[in-house]
Scaffold this active site. Structure first.
Site, PDB file in Angstrom:
ATOM      1  N   PHE A  14       0.826  -1.199   0.000  1.00  0.00           N
ATOM      2  CA  PHE A  14       0.000   0.000   0.000  1.00  0.00           C
ATOM      3  C   PHE A  14       0.871   1.264   0.000  1.00  0.00           C
ATOM      4  CE2 PHE A  14       0.975  -1.646   4.129  1.00  0.00           C
ATOM      5  CZ  PHE A  14       1.430  -0.536   4.825  1.00  0.00           C
ATOM      6  N   SER A 256       6.610   3.492  11.960  1.00  0.00           N
ATOM      7  CA  SER A 256       6.146   2.125  11.726  1.00  0.00           C
ATOM      8  C   SER A 256       5.593   2.019  10.312  1.00  0.00           C
ATOM      9  CB  SER A 256       5.080   1.786  12.751  1.00  0.00           C
ATOM     10  OG  SER A 256       3.892   1.392  12.110  1.00  0.00           O
ATOM     11  N   LYS A 257       5.746   0.838   9.735  1.00  0.00           N
ATOM     12  CA  LYS A 257       5.205   0.664   8.390  1.00  0.00           C
ATOM     13  C   LYS A 257       3.965  -0.218   8.450  1.00  0.00           C
ATOM     14  CE  LYS A 257       8.486   2.400   5.391  1.00  0.00           C
ATOM     15  NZ  LYS A 257       9.904   2.205   5.358  1.00  0.00           N
ATOM     16  N   ARG A 258       3.437  -0.371   9.650  1.00  0.00           N
ATOM     17  CA  ARG A 258       2.235  -1.193   9.758  1.00  0.00           C
ATOM     18  C   ARG A 258       1.076  -0.535   9.053  1.00  0.00           C
ATOM     19  NH1 ARG A 258       1.856  -2.455  15.821  1.00  0.00           N
ATOM     20  NH2 ARG A 258       1.286  -0.296  15.538  1.00  0.00           N
TER      21      ARG A 258
END
Ligand code: GLU
Length: 491
Positions: A14, A256-258
């Site tokens: 994404f 964060s890449k969450r």
């Protein structure tokens, strides 16, 4: 020379706000200089390519209002704009490097490479391809190399990094950056499956797509000296480089890449406005003026200067985004907000309402929430009658006369015409003064009865928007159905 910049995502997932920031700065720079903004998909790492990622990136950037001049979805004179469709070009260009001695074949198996790394670990040296200890054009006789190639043995092409010199480039944001070539790896340029690596494809495409400025995240700085060497080996003019500052969480940890934390589509799903998100992201590393924070896209374009982007990392502060979104909620035209509220209403399973009513509800409540769909939670009673009442709250304002007063008030309200906040207020005030009590004694119970809640916008304004018949219906129903229950509890 006209400015040409590109956003070059790898379709591995994404679009997150770091990607949006990179795209936005490229876009602002292009538009500021009347140049071209290009989308190029870097999908040379086929294993990491995620289906649907390209579409997601395009859709999210369109939502954010960033339109491309060239790209896989709009075409353009320098296509194709997807690297996996340009393999022939990379192969040809690698040939040029091989002929010039700037690249060489290597035949090492994965096991051989692993043994090399193990030796290096054991010796405590930095992992790096050992050009003179492995199987490649430097160590094998020429005839052997030709034989292996003719046999179709798996081979990669590596970059022959010069052994003893420095490599420098000027970064528009950071100034001159110099590294020692001996610290650079003999990077693989072409893999055995015929796919280029990032480095080769990126440089070849930036050249053939006539990119003038490479604007990308700071994490690419270590790659740039390799790119500089490639430009030199090809004899091509280099673009200018600008590396954007890192993004950090408020505690200065790496962002964060969450999903859910940073995905642009999640911000959209939570009801943030694209204008607010773009405004927020634009200020992650740059500020047009010190005394303001709300800027429209045209204003951002007008004042964008790459040289003024900060070197220091930028903090991604969600509270600030909420604050900004709330500013836009107060500013944007009611017609638009009403239209945008409709799908949220449908999703919540509320009845359809005319846009005119939605506008009035939004005008009433928009200063009390940060995101448009929160109106449906904060002000649910504007769409459906209250289902729960905060009894404890009513208990606080309970007095024996209250049932009688409410009954009388019902009759008085019926006569208020037109049913405006002002006239309702006058009537309620004289009603309560005549009974020697304070306004609170009646307004708080009334709020609870009509909205089910103890907080909200001005009570008389709320009543005006709800409308006379709805107010009377709710009051009547309360007196009929709820009050007896309450009385039984209190007595
Ligand atoms: N494909 C790289 C990325 O995913 C592009 C880096 C660059 O702009 O050179 O970020």
């Amino acid at each position: 020379m006209s400015v040409r910049v590109r956003f070059a995502p790898s379709p591995t997932g994404f679009l997150h706000i770091g990607g949006l920031r990179t795209a936005l700065y490229n876009y602002l720079f292009a538009r500021h200089h009347g140049g071209q903004f290009i989308l190029r998909i870097e999908d040379t790492d086929q294993e990491r390519t995620v289906p649907g990622a390209v579409e997601n990136i395009i859709e999210m950037l369109r939502w954010a209002g960033l339109e491309f001049d060239e790209g896989p979805h709009v075409g353009g004179p320098y296509g194709p704009y997807v690297q996996s469709q340009r393999l022939e070009l990379y192969r040809q260009q690698v040939q040029v490097l091989l002929e010039r001695g700037a690249a060489y074949y290597a035949f090492d198996t994965p096991e051989e490479l692993e043994r090399m790394r193990a030796r290096q670990r054991a010796a405590g040296v930095a992992p790096k391809y050992d050009r003179f200890g492995m199987r490649n054009s430097f160590t094998l006789p020429e005839g052997e190399v030709q034989r292996l190639l003719a046999e179709g043995a798996p081979a990669v092409v590596r970059m022959a990094v010069p052994l003893d010199r420095t490599v420098s480039f000027t970064d528009v944001i950071r100034g001159v950056i110099t590294v020692n070539a001996r610290d650079l790896d003999d990077q693989v340029l072409l893999k055995s499956d015929g796919f280029p690596t990032y480095h080769l494809a990126n440089v070849v495409d930036d050249h053939f797509m006539r990119i003038t400025h490479v604007i990308r995240g700071e994490e690419w700085i270590p790659s740039t000296p390799k790119h500089v060497l490639l430009y030199e080996a090809f004899g091509w003019e280099m673009p200018q480089f600008a590396h954007l500052p890192l993004l950090l969480n408020p505690d200065r940890s790496k962002l964060s890449k969450r999903h859910g934390d940073v995905a642009v589509e999640d911000f959209r799903r939570q009801g943030y406005f694209p204008e607010a998100l773009v405004n927020f992201v634009a200020l992650l590393g740059w500020n047009p003026t010190a005394d303001r924070e709300i800027f429209s896209l045209p204003e951002l374009i007008a004042s964008f200067e790459l040289e003024r982007v900060n070197r220091a990392a930028a903090i991604v502060d969600r509270n600030k985004l909420d604050w900004m979104n709330a500013q836009y909620l107060r500013m944007l035209p009611l017609e638009r907000l009403a239209r945008e509220l409709q799908p949220w209403l449908r999703e919540a399973g509320y009845p359809e309402y005319p846009l005119e009513y939605l506008q009035r509800v939004i005008a009433l409540l928009r200063e009390r929430v940060t995101r448009l769909p929160e109106i449906l939670i904060f002000g649910d009673y504007m769409f459906v009658p209250p289902r729960h009442y905060d009894w404890e709250y009513l208990r606080k304002y309970w007095r024996p006369e209250l049932p009688e007063w409410l009954q009388q008030l019902l009759g008085e309200l019926e006569d208020v015409e037109p049913f405006t906040a002002e006239l309702i207020g006058q009537r309620v005030r004289s009603f309560i003064e005549a009974r020697g009590a304070t306004l609170r004694a009646i307004v708080h119970p009334l709020r609870l009865i009509l909205t089910g809640k103890s907080v909200g916008a001005g009570m008389f304004e709320t009543m005006e928007v709800l409308g006379k018949s709805e107010c009377l219906r709710r009051l009547h129903k309360f007196l009929q159905e709820q009050l007896p229950v309450l009385q039984a509890q209190l007595e």
